[in-house]
Design a protein around this motif. Structure first.
Motif, PDB file in Angstrom:
ATOM      1  N   ASP A 167      28.094  36.875  46.169  1.00 44.75           N
ATOM      2  CA  ASP A 167      28.575  38.254  45.953  1.00 44.75           C
ATOM      3  C   ASP A 167      29.374  38.839  47.104  1.00 44.75           C
ATOM      4  O   ASP A 167      30.182  39.736  46.914  1.00 44.75           O
ATOM      5  CB  ASP A 167      27.366  39.175  45.690  1.00 44.75           C
ATOM      6  N   ASP A 168      29.115  38.347  48.346  1.00 43.29           N
ATOM      7  CA  ASP A 168      29.768  38.974  49.498  1.00 43.29           C
ATOM      8  C   ASP A 168      31.134  38.375  49.830  1.00 43.29           C
ATOM      9  O   ASP A 168      31.771  38.792  50.786  1.00 43.29           O
ATOM     10  CB  ASP A 168      28.850  38.893  50.738  1.00 43.29           C
ATOM     11  N   ASN A 169      31.575  37.393  49.052  1.00 45.66           N
ATOM     12  CA  ASN A 169      32.923  36.859  49.305  1.00 45.66           C
ATOM     13  C   ASN A 169      33.977  37.909  48.991  1.00 45.66           C
ATOM     14  O   ASN A 169      33.854  38.671  48.031  1.00 45.66           O
ATOM     15  CB  ASN A 169      33.193  35.632  48.425  1.00 45.66           C
ATOM     16  N   VAL A 170      35.035  37.921  49.826  1.00 47.44           N
ATOM     17  CA  VAL A 170      36.188  38.804  49.579  1.00 47.44           C
ATOM     18  C   VAL A 170      37.288  37.932  48.984  1.00 47.44           C
ATOM     19  O   VAL A 170      37.617  36.891  49.536  1.00 47.44           O
ATOM     20  CB  VAL A 170      36.709  39.412  50.903  1.00 47.44           C
ATOM     21  N   LEU A 171      37.849  38.356  47.851  1.00 48.93           N
ATOM     22  CA  LEU A 171      38.927  37.582  47.227  1.00 48.93           C
ATOM     23  C   LEU A 171      40.239  38.358  47.299  1.00 48.93           C
ATOM     24  O   LEU A 171      40.304  39.514  46.868  1.00 48.93           O
ATOM     25  CB  LEU A 171      38.610  37.308  45.755  1.00 48.93           C
ATOM     26  N   ASN A 172      41.272  37.709  47.875  1.00 46.51           N
ATOM     27  CA  ASN A 172      42.627  38.257  47.721  1.00 46.51           C
ATOM     28  C   ASN A 172      43.144  37.653  46.430  1.00 46.51           C
ATOM     29  O   ASN A 172      43.154  36.429  46.277  1.00 46.51           O
ATOM     30  CB  ASN A 172      43.524  37.836  48.883  1.00 46.51           C
ATOM     31  N   VAL A 173      43.536  38.531  45.494  1.00 46.91           N
ATOM     32  CA  VAL A 173      43.928  38.009  44.178  1.00 46.91           C
ATOM     33  C   VAL A 173      45.275  38.583  43.758  1.00 46.91           C
ATOM     34  O   VAL A 173      45.734  39.593  44.282  1.00 46.91           O
ATOM     35  CB  VAL A 173      42.876  38.362  43.096  1.00 46.91           C
ATOM     36  N   SER A 174      45.864  37.916  42.762  1.00 43.88           N
ATOM     37  CA  SER A 174      47.126  38.391  42.213  1.00 43.88           C
ATOM     38  C   SER A 174      46.935  38.478  40.702  1.00 43.88           C
ATOM     39  O   SER A 174      46.601  37.485  40.051  1.00 43.88           O
ATOM     40  CB  SER A 174      48.197  37.376  42.600  1.00 43.88           C
ATOM     41  N   PHE A 175      47.065  39.703  40.134  1.00 42.17           N
ATOM     42  CA  PHE A 175      46.919  39.911  38.686  1.00 42.17           C
ATOM     43  C   PHE A 175      48.285  39.789  38.006  1.00 42.17           C
ATOM     44  O   PHE A 175      49.247  40.402  38.458  1.00 42.17           O
ATOM     45  CB  PHE A 175      46.368  41.315  38.394  1.00 42.17           C
ATOM     46  N   VAL A 176      48.354  39.015  36.915  1.00 40.82           N
ATOM     47  CA  VAL A 176      49.581  38.927  36.107  1.00 40.82           C
ATOM     48  C   VAL A 176      49.173  39.117  34.647  1.00 40.82           C
ATOM     49  O   VAL A 176      48.274  38.424  34.151  1.00 40.82           O
ATOM     50  CB  VAL A 176      50.266  37.542  36.286  1.00 40.82           C
ATOM     51  N   GLU A 177      49.821  40.066  33.955  1.00 40.34           N
ATOM     52  CA  GLU A 177      49.455  40.348  32.565  1.00 40.34           C
ATOM     53  C   GLU A 177      49.850  39.164  31.666  1.00 40.34           C
ATOM     54  O   GLU A 177      50.957  38.642  31.763  1.00 40.34           O
ATOM     55  CB  GLU A 177      50.174  41.619  32.101  1.00 40.34           C
ATOM     56  N   THR A 178      48.901  38.741  30.799  1.00 40.31           N
ATOM     57  CA  THR A 178      49.136  37.591  29.911  1.00 40.31           C
ATOM     58  C   THR A 178      48.654  37.903  28.494  1.00 40.31           C
ATOM     59  O   THR A 178      48.090  38.967  28.252  1.00 40.31           O
ATOM     60  CB  THR A 178      48.354  36.349  30.399  1.00 40.31           C
ATOM     61  N   ASP A 179      48.831  36.907  27.582  1.00 43.93           N
ATOM     62  CA  ASP A 179      48.177  37.025  26.270  1.00 43.93           C
ATOM     63  C   ASP A 179      46.800  36.382  26.399  1.00 43.93           C
ATOM     64  O   ASP A 179      46.393  35.944  27.474  1.00 43.93           O
ATOM     65  CB  ASP A 179      49.031  36.375  25.175  1.00 43.93           C
ATOM     66  N   ALA A 180      46.070  36.287  25.292  1.00 45.82           N
ATOM     67  CA  ALA A 180      44.692  35.757  25.336  1.00 45.82           C
ATOM     68  C   ALA A 180      44.655  34.303  25.823  1.00 45.82           C
ATOM     69  O   ALA A 180      43.637  33.834  26.346  1.00 45.82           O
ATOM     70  CB  ALA A 180      44.059  35.873  23.962  1.00 45.82           C
ATOM     71  N   ASN A 181      45.758  33.572  25.669  1.00 44.36           N
ATOM     72  CA  ASN A 181      45.782  32.167  26.095  1.00 44.36           C
ATOM     73  C   ASN A 181      46.296  31.980  27.525  1.00 44.36           C
ATOM     74  O   ASN A 181      46.504  30.858  27.981  1.00 44.36           O
ATOM     75  CB  ASN A 181      46.676  31.341  25.146  1.00 44.36           C
ATOM     76  N   GLY A 188      55.391  42.413  31.794  1.00 44.55           N
ATOM     77  CA  GLY A 188      54.004  42.883  31.974  1.00 44.55           C
ATOM     78  C   GLY A 188      53.723  43.306  33.416  1.00 44.55           C
ATOM     79  O   GLY A 188      54.552  43.176  34.307  1.00 44.55           O
ATOM     80  N   VAL A 189      52.503  43.796  33.618  1.00 45.00           N
ATOM     81  CA  VAL A 189      52.117  44.304  34.942  1.00 45.00           C
ATOM     82  C   VAL A 189      51.774  43.156  35.888  1.00 45.00           C
ATOM     83  O   VAL A 189      51.128  42.176  35.486  1.00 45.00           O
ATOM     84  CB  VAL A 189      50.888  45.243  34.792  1.00 45.00           C
ATOM     85  N   LYS A 190      52.202  43.282  37.162  1.00 47.93           N
ATOM     86  CA  LYS A 190      51.816  42.317  38.198  1.00 47.93           C
ATOM     87  C   LYS A 190      51.338  43.118  39.398  1.00 47.93           C
ATOM     88  O   LYS A 190      51.966  44.098  39.764  1.00 47.93           O
ATOM     89  CB  LYS A 190      53.018  41.469  38.639  1.00 47.93           C
ATOM     90  N   LYS A 191      50.223  42.686  39.993  1.00 44.41           N
ATOM     91  CA  LYS A 191      49.719  43.477  41.124  1.00 44.41           C
ATOM     92  C   LYS A 191      48.779  42.639  41.973  1.00 44.41           C
ATOM     93  O   LYS A 191      47.946  41.907  41.454  1.00 44.41           O
ATOM     94  CB  LYS A 191      48.968  44.716  40.581  1.00 44.41           C
ATOM     95  N   ASP A 192      48.928  42.747  43.299  1.00 37.15           N
ATOM     96  CA  ASP A 192      47.988  42.072  44.210  1.00 37.15           C
ATOM     97  C   ASP A 192      46.845  43.019  44.519  1.00 37.15           C
ATOM     98  O   ASP A 192      47.013  44.237  44.520  1.00 37.15           O
ATOM     99  CB  ASP A 192      48.700  41.704  45.525  1.00 37.15           C
ATOM    100  N   ASN A 193      45.685  42.427  44.808  1.00 39.49           N
ATOM    101  CA  ASN A 193      44.532  43.265  45.129  1.00 39.49           C
ATOM    102  C   ASN A 193      43.573  42.483  46.020  1.00 39.49           C
ATOM    103  O   ASN A 193      43.757  41.286  46.236  1.00 39.49           O
ATOM    104  CB  ASN A 193      43.826  43.690  43.826  1.00 39.49           C
ATOM    105  N   SER A 194      42.568  43.178  46.504  1.00 39.71           N
ATOM    106  CA  SER A 194      41.552  42.530  47.325  1.00 39.71           C
ATOM    107  C   SER A 194      40.208  43.047  46.841  1.00 39.71           C
ATOM    108  O   SER A 194      39.992  44.260  46.812  1.00 39.71           O
ATOM    109  CB  SER A 194      41.799  42.915  48.784  1.00 39.71           C
ATOM    110  N   LEU A 195      39.335  42.127  46.405  1.00 36.72           N
ATOM    111  CA  LEU A 195      38.074  42.550  45.769  1.00 36.72           C
ATOM    112  C   LEU A 195      36.885  41.775  46.320  1.00 36.72           C
ATOM    113  O   LEU A 195      36.997  40.587  46.615  1.00 36.72           O
ATOM    114  CB  LEU A 195      38.124  42.269  44.253  1.00 36.72           C
ATOM    115  N   LEU A 196      35.753  42.444  46.383  1.00 33.59           N
ATOM    116  CA  LEU A 196      34.508  41.728  46.673  1.00 33.59           C
ATOM    117  C   LEU A 196      34.012  41.131  45.365  1.00 33.59           C
ATOM    118  O   LEU A 196      34.168  41.751  44.298  1.00 33.59           O
ATOM    119  CB  LEU A 196      33.443  42.695  47.201  1.00 33.59           C
TER     120      LEU A 196
END
Length: 459
Positions: A167-181, A188-196
């Motif tokens: 649970d305590d890992n920090v993830l730098n991630v990149s979100f890219v909007e896709t279809d279900a597959n 679509g939306v693209k955004k970088d984020n940093s989440l625990l």
């Protein structure tokens, strides 16, 4: 000899008529003409040598009109000072006034009328009579543990393990909007984020264990996050946090970095970093400092809540009559742009409410000696700066801080704004001493619910 008369024309609404005779304005008119001839630049004449007669011919009428109106204004001001009139805004010239009647070639007695709105006499609502509650949030061990954890993470050391372990890992991630597959949606939306990892909901987390840099997962926001985190993520992606349709969109989340904060050890070095200047020696002292800080935060929230109540009691239970006709005319004529009667009518309720609050504050300030000193404004500037910089008020004073404060004290707009805010704070401070509030211990949840109930009472 000038005469001034006053008559009542409505509720707190008077008409003042100023009559000026020739003797009142002619001497100053002659003087103004002479002054003009000394400074006038007219081709063919040396400076200061222009004949008064010529000046009179060229500029006499406008100088004459100015002098008559200046005399009228002086008589009006002198009268209001002598009579000690407490008025709103400025006297409004009445529509019957006509400057065209002023004729240099036929000096006469001139009359000009003005309308004034008088400040009402009133009693401020008795705060001692109202039932109010002063909430006291109980700080629990769990709250102290959470804050201790947060501080240890904040002052910890960042490492880069190969894969996600918990649970305590920090993830730098990149979100890219896709279809279900997992196919990218065009535009679509693209955004970088940093989440625990612990921000994801409990059922989603196990799927992240063992993931490495450049691994990706396709997820639905609604399925991967619980409500609080979901709202935050949606907002960050540029959607309305309550948009259910957006929450059901699919995103490919690629991990660009796996981090882990090694929590700071509970030792003196950490205690001093977390609470500089407090000289904490052991864990008990540290937990005590954490508790004090949490308590101080919630006490401030409780005080704000009580102030909301005080504000509404003062506003709703103080009876004040206003010179409405005058004020509506003033709204029409007093601004930079003239307004229609309909606009004035529409704006009046909000305007009257603000005005009511202002006169209540003024009365409390006058009657209870509420004073804002230069050092109060300096402290306000310092607090703002420390807030921006994330510094503690207890940190040692640096020369650049003094320079900053001195610079802000030269900024008129800042000083006016700070003065107003400090004064309001002091008025509420006084008001809190007048309140017979019942103390009520509550949990954070109970207090938060109470705050939500009052959300619509903003001021």
């Amino acid at each position: 000899m000038a005469t001034v008369t006053r008559e009542n024309i409505g509720l707190l609404n008077d008409k003042i008529t100023v009559k000026v005779a020739k003797d009142d304005y002619l001497p100053s008119f002659e003087k103004a003409l002479k002054q003009y001839s000394k400074t006038a630049n007219i081709p063919g004449f040396r400076k200061g040598m222009v004949p008064t007669g010529m000046i009179k011919k060229m500029h006499g009428q406008s100088v004459f009109t100015d002098e008559v109106l200046r005399t009228v204004e002086k008589e009006l001001t002198d009268y209001m000072t002598k009579e000690n009139l407490e008025i709103f805004a400025q006297p409004l010239p009445m529509s019957e006034n006509d400057a065209r009647q002023i004729n240099m070639n036929e000096p006469a007695e001139y009359a000009f009328a003005f309308e004034i709105g008088l400040k009402p006499d009133f009693k401020v609502a008795d705060l001692g009579k109202e039932k109010m509650t002063r909430y006291k949030v109980n700080v629990t061990e769990e709250m102290i543990n959470e804050e201790e954890d947060r501080l240890r993470m904040r002052h910890g050391k960042m490492t880069e393990p190969e894969s996600v372990t918990g649970d305590d890992n920090v993830l730098n991630v990149s979100f890219v909007e896709t279809d279900a597959n997992g196919n990218e949606v065009e535009g679509g939306v693209k955004k970088d984020n940093s989440l625990l990892v612990k921000y994801f909901n409990a059922s989603f987390r196990p799927g992240l264990n063992g993931k490495k840099k450049d691994d990706s997962v396709v997820l639905q926001i609604s399925a991967a996050f619980d409500e609080k985190e979901r709202e935050w993520i949606l907002g960050d992606l540029g959607f309305d946090k309550h948009d259910a349709e957006a929450a059901n969109k699919f995103f490919k989340m690629m991990i660009t970095k796996v981090g882990l904060v090694e929590k700071a050890e509970l030792n003196e070095e950490f205690f001093n970093a977390a609470f500089p200047g407090k000289e904490i020696k052991d864990e008990a002292g540290f937990r005590n400092a954490v508790k004090e800080e949490i308590q101080s935060y919630w006490d401030k929230q409780a005080s704000n809540h009580l102030q909301h109540e005080v504000y509404h009691v003062l506003l709703d239970h103080t009876k004040i009559e206003f010179p409405e006709t005058f004020l509506k005319r003033w709204i029409q004529q007093g601004g930079e742009q003239p307004k229609t009667a309909e606009q004035a009518e529409q704006e009046f309720p909000t305007f009257a409410n603000q005005l009511k609050w202002t006169v209540i504050i003024d009365k409390i300030v006058r009657e209870h000696g509420v004073e804002v000193k230069p050092e109060d404004i300096q402290n306000f500037a310092k607090q703002q700066l420390f807030g921006y910089m994330g510094m503690n008020m207890g940190d040692p004073e640096q020369p650049w801080i003094t320079d900053y404060v001195n610079r802000m004290m030269q900024d008129r707009k800042f000083v006016e704004d700070a003065y107003h805010r400090v004064q309001t704070e002091k008025v509420f401070g006084w008001a809190e001493t007048q309140v017979n509030a019942t103390d009520k211990p509550v949990s954070v949840d109970e207090f938060t619910k109470e705050l939500e109930k009052h959300q619509h009472h903003h001021h």
